[in-house]
Enzyme design. Structure first.
Site: not given
Length: 632
Positions: A211, A417
């Site tokens: 991430k 996401s």
């Protein structure tokens, strides 16, 4: 004898001042009223002079497609801004809706009046490969119908060339260039500037080693994990790009790749002539000026001295007007509704070009409550954003399914996401092989300005009734115990994300975690890992939704976009600005330019993203984010 009482000089002054102000107010109101009335009369006169009909399309017409600006799913500016900008010749914010380009190509395929298509792509700005491949497929279908496609450019980027390569003939100006250079993704990193120069400490809380959205604020360079993941999906997209070009031009992908690696030697051998180098690489069929191409089309088609180009043609906007004029205003067929979710996801009621937790949910709710809508396609092109806003939209998708209306997701260039969060519960997920998706992860950033303030002699102090009172104040050093609280919130958010994906995709949480952890995938890689169901574009998703709703063949139903309607005043102003008189009136108007500048959306930047992430938390100690700085 009574004498009139003399008014106090101060009171007389203020009474006189009030009279002047009152007169000025009435004058301004009257001017505004008569000005608006004048505008209305102008529009009526223009409408009357233009007539209600559309000029018939002549035989053997060339459709000229010369898009200017970005290829988008949905306009990011309101109709007034677009119309005024066009009237004033402002091309800085031009956009072309993908749906408009596709329906023009589809209509031209069956239109006997259209003899060929001329592509002029110099002003088409870079877009994602998924949407470009969708247009490329439409061009291939057009060629398959027997319509000739000719492409001309004065200079092309590799994005533009993907479309030009689909043409029967590709011509380049002798002074132009076409260079295939590969894909790169580079970002600015702010750690030294923020922490060492300004004294701003950014505390990052996340789950998932891949991430990487917030890395620029805590690092000076990309992490090894981020580089590994990015190069993996980018190589997949690039190899597909080379294969697409090779298939269209009947070349060998390996030769194309070799030509890029030996570019310096190849250009030197061509005497530094980039156009000649492109011809030698067989990327183009010939070197011609614009005038030479227009002469060629006049010889093949119908010469027209009244046309600036010298041959009978129609541009994209005019042709779309022709196509729209053929539609019946009273179409009672059952509907497949398309709701566009493009841009960042944030809370509230947001305009087109951004996804609002409230506004996008309302569009989906409208589709659920409309009896004429039998199925829904959610077209997603988003890097994600706020977790709660994403969850609001996901709940509406679930509510649609519970109401018996199938929901199919069509992923565009990017659905990562939070973009994946709103997609995961659909009955079916379609993506292009080059769509960027995944990035299943959660993070939060908490900037701290105590050291920055200390540099200028400003300090924060006070008292609180508990150890956590004011603990989330960004002007005070972050207590490690508060950091523990935030990390617990992020861990829970990640568990929610992976748990919901597991339930929606009928998988175990452990198997989802293996392909999650914030890692980004291409559409092809995502399907291999069970995150995407099928390859295909928007039309494939619409056909699937119609089939699930048992609507029959394509002619038995119609496709309708559900979007926020413009206000009557906006429609009036857009119509006025689009008229000939309106264009003339606004072309040199400084006031109009000021209005346009204020209404056009601001460019999003990474630092702006940080600002949005830390403000307006509505009482929550931290805002969880599901965002991906991915794409090109």
């Amino acid at each position: 004898m009574n004498y009139p009482q003399r008014r106090n000089p101060i009171a007389a002054f203020f009474v006189g001042l009030w009279d002047v102000m009152n007169f000025t107010r009435r004058l301004i109101l009257n001017l505004l009223f008569f000005g608006l009335l004048f505008f209305v009369l102008l529009v009526i006169v223009v409408a009357a002079t233009r007539g209600s009909g559309v000029k018939p399309l002549q035989d053997r017409t060339t459709l000229v497609i010369a898009p200017e600006g970005r290829l988008v799913e949905q306009y990011s500016a309101d109709p007034v801004s677009r119309a005024v900008g066009k009237a004033m010749g402002d091309t800085g914010a031009d956009e072309i809706q993908l749906r408009d380009l596709l329906r023009a190509l589809e209509a031209a395929q069956k239109d006997k009046k259209i003899e060929r298509v001329l592509l002029q792509l110099d002003k088409l700005q870079p877009s994602g490969f998924a949407s470009m491949r969708e247009v490329a497929a439409a061009l291939q279908t057009l060629r398959g119908s027997g319509k000739q496609v000719v492409a001309f450019s004065e200079s092309m980027s590799q994005w533009q060339y993907l479309l030009a390569a689909q043409a029967d003939e590709v011509y380049l100006d002798p002074m132009g260039s076409v260079l295939l250079e590969g894909l790169g993704r580079y970002r600015q990193y702010f750690r030294t500037g923020l922490q060492e120069k300004l004294g701003v400490d950014v505390n990052l809380f996340k789950v998932g080693e891949y991430k990487s959205a917030a890395e620029p604020y805590v690092l000076d360079a990309a992490s090894p994990d981020a580089k590994e993941a990015d190069l993996y999906w980018m190589n997949d997209v690039w190899q597909r790009y080379l294969a697409d070009i090779a298939a269209a031009r009947k070349l060998d992908p390996a030769e194309l790749a070799a030509g890029i690696e030996t570019m310096p030697e190849g250009i030197a051998a061509a005497g530094g002539d980039l156009a000649r180098f492109a011809l030698q690489q067989k990327l183009v069929d010939g070197l011609k000026t614009r005038e030479e191409v227009e002469k060629l089309l006049a010889e093949r088609g119908v010469a027209d001295s009244d046309a600036d180009e010298g041959f009978r043609n129609i541009n994209l906007d005019a042709y779309l007007t022709q196509v729209d004029s053929r539609k019946s205003p009273l179409d009672k067929r059952p509907q497949v509704a398309v709701v566009v979710a493009e841009g960042e996801i944030a809370g509230g009621d947001l305009p087109a070009g951004r996804i609002g937790g409230v506004s996008t949910s309302a569009l989906l709710r409208h589709a659920r409550e409309d009896d004429d809508v039998k199925a829904v396609v959610l077209r997603v092109d988003s890097p994600g954003g706020e977790v709660f806003a994403s969850e609001q939209i996901r709940r509406e998708v679930v509510a649609l399914k519970q109401a018996g209306k199938p929901v199919v997701v069509s992923m565009g260039d990017l659905a990562a996401s939070g973009g994946y969060w709103i997609s995961m519960d659909a009955d079916r997920i379609y993506a292009d092989e080059s769509t960027v998706t995944g990035s299943i992860g959660i993070f939060a950033m908490v900037p701290n300005f105590s050291r920055a303030l200390d540099k200028i002699g400003v300090h924060t102090d006070g008292v609180g009734t508990t150890r956590f009172a004011g603990a989330f104040d960004m002007t005070r050093p972050l207590d490690p115990a508060v950091g523990q609280v935030i990390q617990s919130v992020i861990d829970k958010g990640y568990a929610d994300f992976t748990g919901k994906v597991a339930k929606a995709r009928d998988r175990s949480v452990e198997s989802v975690d293996e392909v999650a952890r914030g890692r980004v995938w291409s559409g092809a890689q995502a399907r291999d890992r069970g995150l995407v169901d099928e390859f295909g574009g928007l039309q494939d998703a619409v056909a699937d939704a119609a089939e699930r709703a048992s609507l029959g063949e394509p002619g038995k139903y119609r496709v309708r976009y559900i979007e926020k309607a413009a206000s009557p005043f906006a429609q009036f102003m857009a119509g006025f600005a689009g008229s000939r008189i309106g264009s003339w009136a606004l072309a040199d108007s400084a006031v109009a330019r000021m209005m346009l500048a204020r209404t056009l959306p601001e460019m999003d930047t990474q630092l702006r993203f940080v600002e949005q992430a830390v403000k307006d938390r509505n009482g929550a100690p931290v805002r969880s984010l599901a965002y991906c700085f991915c794409g090109f």
